[in-house]
Design a protein around this motif. Structure first.
Motif: not given
Length: 353
Positions: A337, A341, A344
């Protein structure tokens, strides 16, 4: 057969790490978080490989992969292995163990493992140390499996594509563990290419999906390799220190221990070039180790196990990539995760610039 992009929410792959690090718990946790987890069949019996497949299936319904080692030709000089064994006699005495049998096998039960994977297909099967036959790749594809061949050059990538591979995993010189070269030629030691130079060359040479591997530890690095032509990124050392990893506590600690200042390629533990943290064993024996895989691997196996049992990392194979200092001790799901992140954020920054 699924496309690479359909196998996971994120273009993040947990590298198969032979020797125990790629545990079913690690692979399942990565899959559940939106990445693509991998098991490693290397050095395991076919029965043990199948048992791990069943364990992953009990932990997740998401796609996952299995990695196989290709059989190795008998090209090593037996006398060179015998000389190396004599050199290691002192190590065996120190750790109160015997050296292993170098002739324990060169094929890693490849055909039996391949047969299991054809009869009981998994979503992805990757190969290291060579390219399977077109027949083998076609049989897996017919069973619905995406096949991936590890490559370290443009020529190897083109060979894999011609044979029918569904994708190639491009391994740069930065990668930890063994270099997945299709032919182990000592004359080419040191000739491996860095990932940022190799990915674009392979991307221009083949049409199949490209997975980038080597030294990747952060989401912005993943964004960089995607920007130069990769379809996904494969990370090994980043997941090595996760609690779900099956690597030994000593290995995990060493990855970020300032005692181990850098990594190098060595043949000391296996007879094949592999990148690991530089320790005493590498310094003392690396220059003398012959090009003889897996004979040297079998020879040194009891030594490495005895060193681990004694709590001594100085004679263990501490495989790690060049980015090892960036390792983060996080549960695998949280790491996926966080990487997503960071990916992104990096993509947004690129778009805004």
């Amino acid at each position: 057969m699924s496309e690479l992009s359909e196998l996971a929410l994120y273009p993040i792959i947990q590298a198969p790490m032979a020797g125990g690090a790629s545990s079913p718990k690690l692979a399942a946790a990565v899959c559940e978080a939106g990445g693509l987890g991998f098991l490693a069949a290397g050095y395991k019996t076919p029965e043990a490989m199948y048992e791990e497949i069943k364990q992953v299936r009990s932990l997740t319904q998401q796609p996952f992969g299995m990695n196989l080692f290709m059989p190795q030709p008998r090209t090593s000089d037996r006398s060179a292995v015998e000389v190396y064994a004599e050199q290691l006699a002192g190590e065996a005495a120190w750790y109160e163990t015997s050296l292993g049998d170098p002739d324990s096998g060169t094929d890693d039960a490849y055909e039996a493992k391949l047969s299991i994977l054809v009869d009981n297909p998994v979503p992805v099967v990757s190969f290291t140390f060579g390219c399977p036959s077109s027949k083998a790749l076609a049989s897996l594809a017919k069973a619905g499996t995406l096949t991936v061949v590890t490559v370290t050059s443009v020529a190897e990538a083109q060979t894999a594509e011609r044979a029918g591979a569904g994708a190639v995993c491009v391994q740069g010189i930065e990668a930890g563990g063994h270099q997945g070269t299709h032919r182990d030629d000592p004359r080419l030691d040191g000739a491996a290419v860095g990932l940022l130079a190799l990915v674009p060359q392979v991307r221009e040479a083949v049409e199949v999906p490209v997975i980038a591997a080597g030294g990747l530890m952060r989401g912005d690095q993943i964004a960089s390799v995607l920007a130069i032509g990769a379809d996904a990124a494969q990370l090994g050392t980043a997941f090595l220190v996760c609690p779900e990893s099956g690597a030994s506590a000593l290995h995990k600690q060493a990855v970020t221990d300032p005692v181990f200042t850098h990594t190098e390629f060595t043949r000391a533990f296996s007879g094949r070039p592999a990148r690991g943290l530089v320790n005493r064993f590498m310094r003392e024996h690396g220059r003398y180790a012959p090009a003889a895989y897996p004979q040297v691997h079998h020879l040194t196996s009891p030594l490495r196990k005895a060193a681990a049992a004694a709590g001594d990392p100085q004679a263990m194979a501490l495989w790690a990539g060049q980015g090892h200092r960036l390792a983060r001790d996080l549960p695998a799901g949280q790491l996926v995760e966080l990487l997503a992140d960071e990916l992104d954020a990096a993509r947004n920054a690129m778009a805004a610039s």
